[in-house]
Each structure stands twice: as structure tokens, then as C-alpha cells.
Design an enzyme around this catalytic site. Structure first.
Site, PDB file in Angstrom:
ATOM      1  N   GLU A   1      16.975 -26.737 139.107  1.00  0.00           N
ATOM      2  CA  GLU A   1      16.014 -25.739 138.643  1.00  0.00           C
ATOM      3  C   GLU A   1      16.069 -24.499 139.531  1.00  0.00           C
ATOM      4  O   GLU A   1      16.208 -24.592 140.749  1.00  0.00           O
ATOM      5  CB  GLU A   1      14.592 -26.317 138.669  1.00  0.00           C
ATOM      6  CG  GLU A   1      13.553 -25.339 138.119  1.00  0.00           C
ATOM      7  CD  GLU A   1      12.115 -25.824 138.310  1.00  0.00           C
ATOM      8  OE1 GLU A   1      11.311 -25.617 137.387  1.00  0.00           O
ATOM      9  OE2 GLU A   1      11.808 -26.412 139.365  1.00  0.00           O
TER      10      GLU A   1
ATOM     11  N   CYS B   1      11.799 -29.514 135.653  1.00  0.00           N
ATOM     12  CA  CYS B   1      10.891 -30.064 136.651  1.00  0.00           C
ATOM     13  C   CYS B   1       9.738 -30.850 136.021  1.00  0.00           C
ATOM     14  O   CYS B   1       9.957 -31.788 135.273  1.00  0.00           O
ATOM     15  CB  CYS B   1      10.399 -28.921 137.533  1.00  0.00           C
ATOM     16  SG  CYS B   1       9.680 -29.412 139.114  1.00  0.00           S
TER      17      CYS B   1
ATOM     18  N   LYS C   1      10.247 -22.465 131.118  1.00  0.00           N
ATOM     19  CA  LYS C   1       9.324 -23.533 131.507  1.00  0.00           C
ATOM     20  C   LYS C   1       7.934 -23.272 130.942  1.00  0.00           C
ATOM     21  O   LYS C   1       7.349 -22.201 131.139  1.00  0.00           O
ATOM     22  CB  LYS C   1       9.274 -23.613 133.036  1.00  0.00           C
ATOM     23  CG  LYS C   1       8.508 -24.805 133.593  1.00  0.00           C
ATOM     24  CD  LYS C   1       8.668 -24.850 135.108  1.00  0.00           C
ATOM     25  CE  LYS C   1       8.008 -26.072 135.720  1.00  0.00           C
ATOM     26  NZ  LYS C   1       8.231 -26.131 137.189  1.00  0.00           N
TER      27      LYS C   1
END
Length: 398
Positions: free
Chosen positions: A127, A252, A218
């Protein structure tokens, strides 16, 4: 071939050829037995023995040593098939040239080239790999309003963020096409359609033809990430056909969100990519859980960052370094099979690339008794609706 390049005659003397039932449990030892004798080749066992010892030493000193590059290549093999239903994946655990987009992209391209040379069809990076994870807010009083420190560092971060429309990924995409390899890359994205300065933790998929298949922002930055990153949208909740596999990915802690996972399962995902800034504590539980829930292979890849790697010429470098010791991110890349068992346990504190040959037949065997989007689902009772429109603040009717 497992942990190639490591060999010790002393270890070979300890671990003579023995039946599998009498061998001690070693992490990552999968189907390394001889098809004729049912015994484990001496060199493979010796290599595994040394690799385990090295991993323990790295873990013990992970808070005091700078990043190390492994002098060997690691391979994990899961019954490669003759019918073309296997896929070689490269788990690339590396440290960025922190907050330097161009230098980090150059390093990424080098890793992709090496992965392709080793026969990989997919290379996965952690990430926010380009230009790096924002480690400074928790170390520099990041919540203080109108802080010059935060403004200075954010401006540098925004300058080095990736603008896809500006062509920042063109060289990487072209190289992927030349090599015939797909890439999952965590990056920090900026886009003019949202003003050009708000930043998104983005997981981009580049196909073996060099096309950007998805750029998933995200959905919800985690904790102090919200001081730097903006919330994303559902546009990137997509899967991609790669040879016989269907691959998808999340950033994540999105991997802890049941509905985004379900959105990928419902599109036929059987190889899940989870990317992380890099820590064993992040990957050691969720990786096996998702594999067991989805009955898919799960590739978790983390990045690395050591306090000694904070650039000297970075504004406020001394302030950051004064509150940072040892590993800020120690990797933890790993791989779980569709039965939820480890194929590669979390790997801390070493820059390395691990290769795995994955078998689609293994997925089929585990889906026999549980298929989360298939025979074990009840769409007549519960269904998921996903908004995949790219969110913008303005639209024009000309």
C-alpha cells in the site's frame, strides 16, 4: 523449488532424508516431497531450516537494523498443473525512496523486470508504495490545526503523488506490456477532477497488455491517515481476468470490511490481493481469515520503512526521526491457500521477492463445500448493491 540459493552441509547432516511424518514442522514447507520416495529432498530441507533461522534472527533484531536485501530468491510451489490452470505470482516486499515518486517508480520498474524474468505473470506491491506511506502525522503532532509542519509535509506529498491522467504511470504500463506481466501497485493518487490536491490511497491494476484496469481509491482512510488522505469511492471495486484466474484487491483495513469483500466475491474473484503499509500485526490474522472465508488464494504484500531511511534533505526530517526508531513498517508479506493454511508465513524485515505457483484446481476443491457467492449464498434473502460511479463534485450539461 523452495528457498533456492541457501545451502548448508551442516544443516544437511542434521536433516537427513526422512519420511514426512517424522519431519519437524517448518514454515512454508509445502509438497516438497519426492513423488517417487515420499521423502523430502535434503537440500530443500536444509534451505528451509536456514531460512527459518534467518527469519527468527531478523525478527529479533527488527527494531535495530536497516533494511536488508535478501541474497536469495524464494519460491513456493502448489502443485503446478499441466493444463494451464496455474499462475505464478511475485510478492514484492520493498522499501520506497520515501516521498520521491520518480525514484520509487524507477525502483518498482526494476522489481517488475526481475519478476517477469523469473516467469511471474503478476507482481504485487504494498500500500502507498509510490511515493510512500505518511508516517509523520503521529510523530509530529499531526492533529494540530494550521500547523506549518503539516502543511510543509503535505505539500511535498502532494507534489510527489501520482497523477494517472498526467502520464506518471505510462513508463511502468509500457514496460508491463513489453514483459507481459500484470501489476498491482499501491500508490498515492491525485486527480484534477477533485481539485488536484486531495490525495487518495489507490490500488491500481495494470494488465499484461499495459492497460490500467482499475484504480481503486481506499474507501475509508484509517485513523491518522484521515489527516492526509481523502475517502475514496466504489469505482475501483472490480476484478480482472488473468489467465484462468480472476483477481481483485483491497487496501489495508478495507480488507476487514465485509461488504467490499463481498463485492469482489460476487464478481468471481478467486485470487485476492491485500496490500498493506507493512507490519506483521496487520497480515498475520486477516490473510488466513479471508482465504478461509472466500475459499480463494490470498496474497498479502506489505512495504518496508526504516527510520534510517528518512531523507536528510526532507523538511522536518529531524523532528520525524526524533520520534521514530527502528522499523516503521517491517513488511509481513505472506500467502494463504484456499483452505486457510499458510503457504508463506509473514516475512518481517527483509527486502525480497517471493514467488508462488498457484493452482486453480486447489480453489475448486475448497469450493466443493463452501462457495460464498455461489451455492452457499441466498440472493433471494440478502443481496448487495454497489455504487461504482466515480464521485465528482460537478457535472456539466453543455
Amino acid at each position: 523449488e523452495i528457498y533456492t540459493g541457501l545451502y548448508s552441509s551442516a544443516a544437511s547432516d542434521v536433516y537427513k532424508r526422512q519420511p514426512v511424518s517424522r519431519m519437524p514442522r517448518l514454515p512454508g514447507l509445502m509438497k516438497a516431497t519426492s513423488p517417487k520416495t515420499g521423502k523430502i529432498p535434503c537440500a530443500a530441507v536444509a534451505s528451509m531450516f536456514l531460512a527459518r533461522c534467518c527469519a527468527k534472527k531478523l525478527l529479533r533484531y527488527s527494531n535495530t537494523i536497516p533494511v536488508q536485501t535478501a541474497p536469495f530468491t524464494t519460491r513456493v510451489q502448489v502443485e503446478p498443473e499441466e493444463n494451464g490452470m496455474s499462475l505464478k505470482v511475485a510478492l514484492v516486499q520493498m522499501e520506497p525512496v520515501w516521498l520521491n515518486r520518480n525514484a520509487t517508480l524507477e525502483k518498482v520498474i526494476g522489481k517488475v523486470e526481475k519478476a517477469a524474468a523469473n516467469g511471474a505473470r503478476l507482481a504485487v506491491f504494498g500500500e502507498a508504495m509510490v511515493p510512500g506511506y505518511p508516517f509523520w502525522p503521529e510523530r509530529t503532532d499531526g492533529a494540530r490545526f494550521e500547523s506549518d509542519v503539516q502543511k510543509d509535509l503535505f505539500a511535498i506529498y502532494a507534489e510527489n503523488a501520482v497523477d494517472i491522467e498526467a502520464g506518471h504511470l505510462d513508463v511502468l504500463s509500457a514496460r508491463a506490456a513489453e514483459l507481459g506481466i500484470a501489476v498491482y501497485l499501491g500508490m498515492i493518487e491525485k486527480t484534477r477532477s477533485r481539485g488536484g490536491f486531495s490525495l487518495y490511497a489507490c490500488l491500481v491494476y495494470i494488465s499484461p497488455e499495459g492497460r490500467i484496469g482499475s484504480a481503486h481509491r481506499k474507501l475509508m482512510p484509517t485513523y491518522d491517515e484521515r489527516l492526509v488522505w481523502s475517502p475514496g469511492d466504489g469505482h475501483g471495486l472490480r476484478v480482472h481476468e488473468l489467465d484462468e484466474f480472476v483477481v481483485g484487491g483491497l487496501n489495508c483495513w478495507e480488507n476487514w470490511m465485509p461488504l467490499p469483500r463481498a463485492a469482489l466475491y460476487g464478481q468471481g474473484e478467486n485470487l485476492h490481493v491485500a496490500v498493506w503499509p507493512g507490519n506483521v500485526r496487520n497480515t498475520e490474522d486477516i490473510t488466513r481469515f479471508i482465504a478461509r472465508e472466500s475459499r480463494s488464494f490470498v496474497v498479502s504484500v506489505g512495504g518496508l520503512m526504516h527510520a534510517d531511511s528518512i531523507p536528510e534533505n526532507l523538511p522536518h526530517a529531524e523532528l520525524i526521526r526524533s520520534n521514530a526508531q527502528g522499523w516503521l513498517a517491517d513488511g509481513g508479506s505472506c500467502l494463504a491457500g484456499p483452505d486457510g493454511n499458510w503457504l508463506l508465513e509473514p516475512q518481517p524485515g527483509v527486502e525480497n521477492t517471493w514467488y508462488a505457483d498457484l493452482s486453480l484446481e486447489t480453489v475448486a476443491r475448497e469450493r466443493q463445500n463452501f462457495d460464498p457467492a455461489g451455492h452457499y449464498s441466498r440472493p433471494d434473502v440478502t443481496r448487495l448493491k454497489v455504487n461504482r460511479k466515480r464521485q465528482k463534485t460537478v457535472s456539466f450539461d453543455d
